[in-house]
Design a protein around this motif. Structure first.
Motif, PDB file in Angstrom:
ATOM      1  N   UNK A  93       0.792  -1.226   0.000  1.00 36.34           N
ATOM      2  CA  UNK A  93       0.000   0.000   0.000  1.00 36.34           C
ATOM      3  C   UNK A  93       0.829   1.283   0.000  1.00 36.34           C
ATOM      4  N   UNK A  94       1.873   1.341   0.819  1.00 28.84           N
ATOM      5  CA  UNK A  94       2.651   2.583   0.871  1.00 28.84           C
ATOM      6  C   UNK A  94       3.369   2.837  -0.452  1.00 28.84           C
ATOM      7  N   UNK A  95       3.899   1.772  -1.007  1.00 31.30           N
ATOM      8  CA  UNK A  95       4.616   1.928  -2.279  1.00 31.30           C
ATOM      9  C   UNK A  95       3.634   2.296  -3.385  1.00 31.30           C
ATOM     10  N   UNK A  96       2.432   1.715  -3.320  1.00 31.15           N
ATOM     11  CA  UNK A  96       1.378   2.063  -4.272  1.00 31.15           C
ATOM     12  C   UNK A  96       1.148   3.561  -4.309  1.00 31.15           C
ATOM     13  N   UNK A  97       1.027   4.128  -3.117  1.00 32.13           N
ATOM     14  CA  UNK A  97       0.754   5.557  -3.023  1.00 32.13           C
ATOM     15  C   UNK A  97       1.909   6.344  -3.631  1.00 32.13           C
ATOM     16  N   UNK A  98       3.144   5.914  -3.340  1.00 24.55           N
ATOM     17  CA  UNK A  98       4.314   6.621  -3.888  1.00 24.55           C
ATOM     18  C   UNK A  98       4.317   6.585  -5.415  1.00 24.55           C
ATOM     19  N   UNK A  99       3.988   5.434  -5.970  1.00 21.39           N
ATOM     20  CA  UNK A  99       4.014   5.301  -7.430  1.00 21.39           C
ATOM     21  C   UNK A  99       2.923   6.171  -8.058  1.00 21.39           C
ATOM     22  N   UNK A 100       1.752   6.172  -7.426  1.00 23.20           N
ATOM     23  CA  UNK A 100       0.665   7.009  -7.931  1.00 23.20           C
ATOM     24  C   UNK A 100       1.054   8.483  -7.883  1.00 23.20           C
ATOM     25  N   UNK A 101       1.673   8.868  -6.763  1.00 21.58           N
ATOM     26  CA  UNK A 101       2.118  10.256  -6.653  1.00 21.58           C
ATOM     27  C   UNK A 101       3.160  10.577  -7.711  1.00 21.58           C
ATOM     28  N   UNK A 102       4.023   9.611  -7.972  1.00 23.93           N
ATOM     29  CA  UNK A 102       5.052   9.812  -8.997  1.00 23.93           C
ATOM     30  C   UNK A 102       4.412  10.026 -10.369  1.00 23.93           C
ATOM     31  N   UNK A 103       3.415   9.204 -10.672  1.00 18.83           N
ATOM     32  CA  UNK A 103       2.745   9.340 -11.965  1.00 18.83           C
ATOM     33  C   UNK A 103       2.055  10.699 -12.072  1.00 18.83           C
ATOM     34  N   UNK A 104       1.450  11.131 -10.967  1.00 17.29           N
ATOM     35  CA  UNK A 104       0.784  12.438 -10.971  1.00 17.29           C
ATOM     36  C   UNK A 104       1.797  13.546 -11.226  1.00 17.29           C
ATOM     37  N   UNK A 105       2.960  13.396 -10.614  1.00 17.41           N
ATOM     38  CA  UNK A 105       4.013  14.382 -10.757  1.00 17.41           C
ATOM     39  C   UNK A 105       4.534  14.422 -12.198  1.00 17.41           C
ATOM     40  N   UNK A 106       4.733  13.227 -12.765  1.00 15.73           N
ATOM     41  CA  UNK A 106       5.185  13.116 -14.152  1.00 15.73           C
ATOM     42  C   UNK A 106       4.196  13.810 -15.072  1.00 15.73           C
ATOM     43  N   UNK A 107       2.915  13.569 -14.814  1.00 18.75           N
ATOM     44  CA  UNK A 107       1.868  14.171 -15.623  1.00 18.75           C
ATOM     45  C   UNK A 107       1.891  15.694 -15.512  1.00 18.75           C
ATOM     46  N   UNK A 108       2.092  16.157 -14.284  1.00 23.58           N
ATOM     47  CA  UNK A 108       2.067  17.594 -14.037  1.00 23.58           C
ATOM     48  C   UNK A 108       3.283  18.271 -14.663  1.00 23.58           C
ATOM     49  N   UNK A 109       4.453  17.666 -14.474  1.00 27.93           N
ATOM     50  CA  UNK A 109       5.675  18.352 -14.879  1.00 27.93           C
ATOM     51  C   UNK A 109       6.039  18.132 -16.339  1.00 27.93           C
ATOM     52  N   UNK A 110       5.806  16.939 -16.855  1.00 25.55           N
ATOM     53  CA  UNK A 110       6.190  16.667 -18.243  1.00 25.55           C
ATOM     54  C   UNK A 110       5.007  16.769 -19.197  1.00 25.55           C
ATOM     55  N   UNK A 111       3.793  16.803 -18.633  1.00 31.19           N
ATOM     56  CA  UNK A 111       2.617  16.875 -19.486  1.00 31.19           C
ATOM     57  C   UNK A 111       2.321  15.579 -20.210  1.00 31.19           C
ATOM     58  N   UNK A 112       2.870  14.460 -19.706  1.00 33.97           N
ATOM     59  CA  UNK A 112       2.594  13.170 -20.315  1.00 33.97           C
ATOM     60  C   UNK A 112       1.170  12.744 -19.981  1.00 33.97           C
ATOM     61  N   UNK A 113       0.398  12.454 -21.006  1.00 37.07           N
ATOM     62  CA  UNK A 113      -0.953  11.954 -20.761  1.00 37.07           C
ATOM     63  C   UNK A 113      -0.863  10.512 -20.257  1.00 37.07           C
ATOM     64  N   UNK A 114      -1.806  10.114 -19.423  1.00 36.85           N
ATOM     65  CA  UNK A 114      -1.746   8.769 -18.844  1.00 36.85           C
ATOM     66  C   UNK A 114      -3.077   8.049 -19.039  1.00 36.85           C
ATOM     67  N   UNK A 115      -2.977   6.814 -19.493  1.00 35.25           N
ATOM     68  CA  UNK A 115      -4.132   5.929 -19.511  1.00 35.25           C
ATOM     69  C   UNK A 115      -3.912   4.933 -18.386  1.00 35.25           C
ATOM     70  N   UNK A 116      -4.686   5.087 -17.321  1.00 36.90           N
ATOM     71  CA  UNK A 116      -4.468   4.276 -16.132  1.00 36.90           C
ATOM     72  C   UNK A 116      -5.469   3.121 -16.113  1.00 36.90           C
ATOM     73  N   UNK A 117      -4.954   1.914 -16.263  1.00 38.30           N
ATOM     74  CA  UNK A 117      -5.823   0.751 -16.223  1.00 38.30           C
ATOM     75  C   UNK A 117      -5.750   0.174 -14.818  1.00 38.30           C
ATOM     76  N   UNK A 118      -6.866   0.056 -14.165  1.00 36.73           N
ATOM     77  CA  UNK A 118      -6.837  -0.372 -12.765  1.00 36.73           C
ATOM     78  C   UNK A 118      -8.176  -0.976 -12.370  1.00 36.73           C
ATOM     79  N   UNK A 119      -8.177  -1.685 -11.249  1.00 40.68           N
ATOM     80  CA  UNK A 119      -9.459  -2.144 -10.719  1.00 40.68           C
ATOM     81  C   UNK A 119      -9.776  -1.395  -9.426  1.00 40.68           C
ATOM     82  N   UNK A 120      -8.952  -0.410  -9.130  1.00 43.30           N
ATOM     83  CA  UNK A 120      -8.981   0.203  -7.816  1.00 43.30           C
ATOM     84  C   UNK A 120      -9.527   1.630  -7.923  1.00 43.30           C
ATOM     85  N   UNK A 121     -10.703   1.854  -7.369  1.00 39.88           N
ATOM     86  CA  UNK A 121     -11.298   3.188  -7.420  1.00 39.88           C
ATOM     87  C   UNK A 121     -10.479   4.193  -6.628  1.00 39.88           C
ATOM     88  N   UNK A 122      -9.735   3.697  -5.634  1.00 44.64           N
ATOM     89  CA  UNK A 122      -8.879   4.584  -4.858  1.00 44.64           C
ATOM     90  C   UNK A 122      -7.845   5.239  -5.750  1.00 44.64           C
TER      91      UNK A 122
END
Lengths: 301, 273
Positions: free
Chosen positions: B190-219
């Motif tokens: 769980x903790x690492x999950x949160x870090x990775x999600x935050x990293x992806x958000x940061x990548x999106x914000x700073x580099x403007x990379x669009x993300x298609x997130x495939x998941x089963x987790x509404x969180x």
């Protein structure tokens, strides 16, 4: 991203230790493998420099002093049934036995690598066909098959290498095939495809190293076996023909006088086959470990 | 052109042929991602969300799968009409992918740095030295501690979270416009999950990379995505703004899916109380 200039030395430092050097270092740490390598190198050197080292002509004997035991002055390992110096024959015989052990395994290994990887990776109808044809060859006992080929081709060093090589292909291809199927199902292959690598690049760069290490181990095991197989062919008269001083030929020569109480004639070349076969096996184990990234680095856990 | 969405998928249908007939894994799916947008695709196992992701990169070749119809417009060009060669140019460079299982998605035989350099040099005309610097940049971008030292690590020497970071570094190393992340956090704790999600958000914000997130987790969706599409049995049953879908789901399947998550949460609360 301006950090690059700061850390430039660090980035280039990692290049200096190539993966090849990591592997050789790991091998050097393995004392058993190093010992095996030393033994094999010694045997190879002796075979190469046979004309310089060999005290007598390996083919000409003096029948009047036949079957002298090891330790006889002038004949360190004694004389065989025709009065030929066993040490000289052993030295020259390395040429035959080593080439018969190494050449077919190498050639069959390359053929098996291509067949097994293509069949395993692309699968489909061609892959099936290749593996089923190899299965048919599989069905023959290895010695029988080698004898059949050798009988068709005729005796001689090159022909027996060819016969053994052909016989080994299905065995080695099976190992490659299994490893390829196993590896190509893993995510890193899919990831490589998602990164834009071509199928050929995936085969050659991603899969080959992962498939090669089980093959190397198997090949070194076979090298030992093949010396014995070649000896068997010689014994049956379809392999290397006497009076050539092949270790297998020497062993079968010695069989004739074994029951008369002259055990050394057969035992000494037999011992040599044994030592070389073991050395190949141990070296193979060492190479496998050295190629394994986990062991190379000292595993994390 | 600039007003076009980055990726526009219309009527995508991907079928698997099996001995028991045709399986319609993806059966008429429409969605789009704006430049710099983040779309979450949610659904249960087997709903076709991963196949959708793989279809975009046309990575289904070896699995008896055919893309039976539809359009995948990327920068206004249909990916389904591209040649294999053109697709390879796109994979890893324009669109890259992060897989679920970071444990096996890195080649165990090669050091992390070598794998990065290979991908970088595949798509960019740079020398070895420059590729190495870019590799280091990519590693620092994904916040791997001691990045320069980690370049010479083998995958097995890294933790699961670090491996997933390396996977993201690999995916971002050529500056793609779109990152397809197929359950990138599912195999992590769980903790690492949160870090990775935050990293992806940061990548999106700073580099403007669009993300298609495939998941089963509404969180994950709630935390990361702006828009969400809910998939069920190969179809998108509901899509829209994340806040709207999570608060007022219209489709009965979405309601049940959300309900199951909420029920699990309340049960957890009861247990821990």
């Amino acid at each position: 991203m301006t950090t690059a200039t700061l850390t430039q030395p660090a980035a280039t430092a990692w290049r200096r230790r190539s993966q090849f050097r990591l592997a050789t270092r790991a091998l050097a740490r393995d004392k058993v493998a190093v010992g095996a390598l030393v033994v094999l190198t010694l045997v190879v050197l002796v075979a190469i420099f046979a004309p310089l080292i060999s005290p007598y002509d390996p083919l000409v004997g003096d029948p009047t002093i036949r079957l002298l035991p090891p330790g006889t002055p002038g004949h360190l390992l004694g004389l065989d049934g025709q009065g030929r110096d066993i040490l000289s024959r052993l030295i020259w015989g390395g040429r035959y036995s080593l080439s018969v052990a190494i050449v077919p395994v190498l050639c069959a290994g390359v053929v098996a690598l291509v067949l097994g990887m293509v069949a395993g990776y692309f699968g489909g109808r061609w892959g099936e066909l290749v593996m089923r044809v190899l299965d048919v060859v599989f069905a023959f006992p290895i010695v029988l098959f080698a004898i059949a080929i050798a009988a068709v081709l005729g005796p001689g060093l090159v022909n027996s290498m060819l016969a053994i090589g052909i016989t080994l292909v299905p065995y080695m291809a099976r190992v490659v095939y299994t490893a390829t199927v196993q590896e190509s199902g893993k995510d890193y292959v899919e990831a490589a495809r998602a990164a834009g690598l071509t199928e050929v690049e995936i085969l050659g760069k991603q899969l080959l190293p992962n498939v090669l290490s089980p093959l190397v181990v198997y090949a070194t095991t076979l090298a030992g076996l093949v010396i014995v197989l070649a000896a068997g062919l010689s014994f049956l008269g379809v392999g290397i023909t006497p009076p050539a001083p092949d270790w297998g030929v020497m062993t079968s020569d010695g069989r004739q006088v074994l029951l008369e109480g002259y055990a050394h004639v057969a035992t000494i070349p037999g011992l040599m086959i044994f030592i070389v076969a073991i050395a190949f096996n141990l070296l193979g184990d060492g190479i496998r470990d050295a190629l394994d990234p986990h062991k190379q680095t000292g595993s994390r856990n | 052109m600039t007003n076009d969405p980055l990726l526009k998928v219309t009527g995508l249908r991907t079928h698997f042929s099996s001995e028991h007939g045709t399986v319609k894994a993806v059966d008429g799916v429409d969605f789009q991602i704006e430049r710099g947008g983040i779309l979450g695709v949610v659904g249960e196992s087997g709903s076709g969300k991963s196949v959708t992701g793989l279809s975009i990169l046309r990575l289904l070749g070896s699995r008896n799968a055919t893309i039976a119809g539809g359009q995948i417009l990327f920068h206004g060009e249909d990916l389904l009409t591209k040649s294999d060669r053109e697709m390879r140019e796109i994979r890893g460079k324009k669109i890259s992918m992060v897989f679920q299982n970071a444990m096996t998605a890195l080649d165990p035989f090669f050091r992390v740095g070598d794998q990065l350099v290979e991908v970088i040099r595949l798509h960019q005309r740079v020398g070895k030295r420059e590729a190495k610097l870019k590799a280091l940049e990519a590693m620092e971008l994904v916040r791997i501690p001691e990045a320069s030292r980690r370049l010479s690590s083998y995958p097995h020497q890294l933790s699961g979270g670090q491996r997933q970071r390396v996977m993201i570094a690999l995916a971002l190393s050529c500056g793609p416009d779109l990152l397809i992340a197929d359950e990138p956090t599912t195999a992590l704790d769980a903790t690492v999950q949160k870090q990775i999600i935050d990293l992806l958000a940061e990548v999106n914000r700073e580099l403007g990379t669009a993300i298609l997130m495939i998941t089963h987790d509404f969180g994950v969706v709630a935390r990361l995505c702006r828009t969400v599409a809910v998939m069920y049995a190969g179809k998108i049953v509901e899509s829209g703004e994340v806040a709207r879908v999570l608060e007022k789901p219209e489709d009965p399947y979405t309601q049940k899916l959300l309900g199951s998550v909420l029920r699990m949460r309340s049960e957890v609360r009861r247990v821990s109380a």
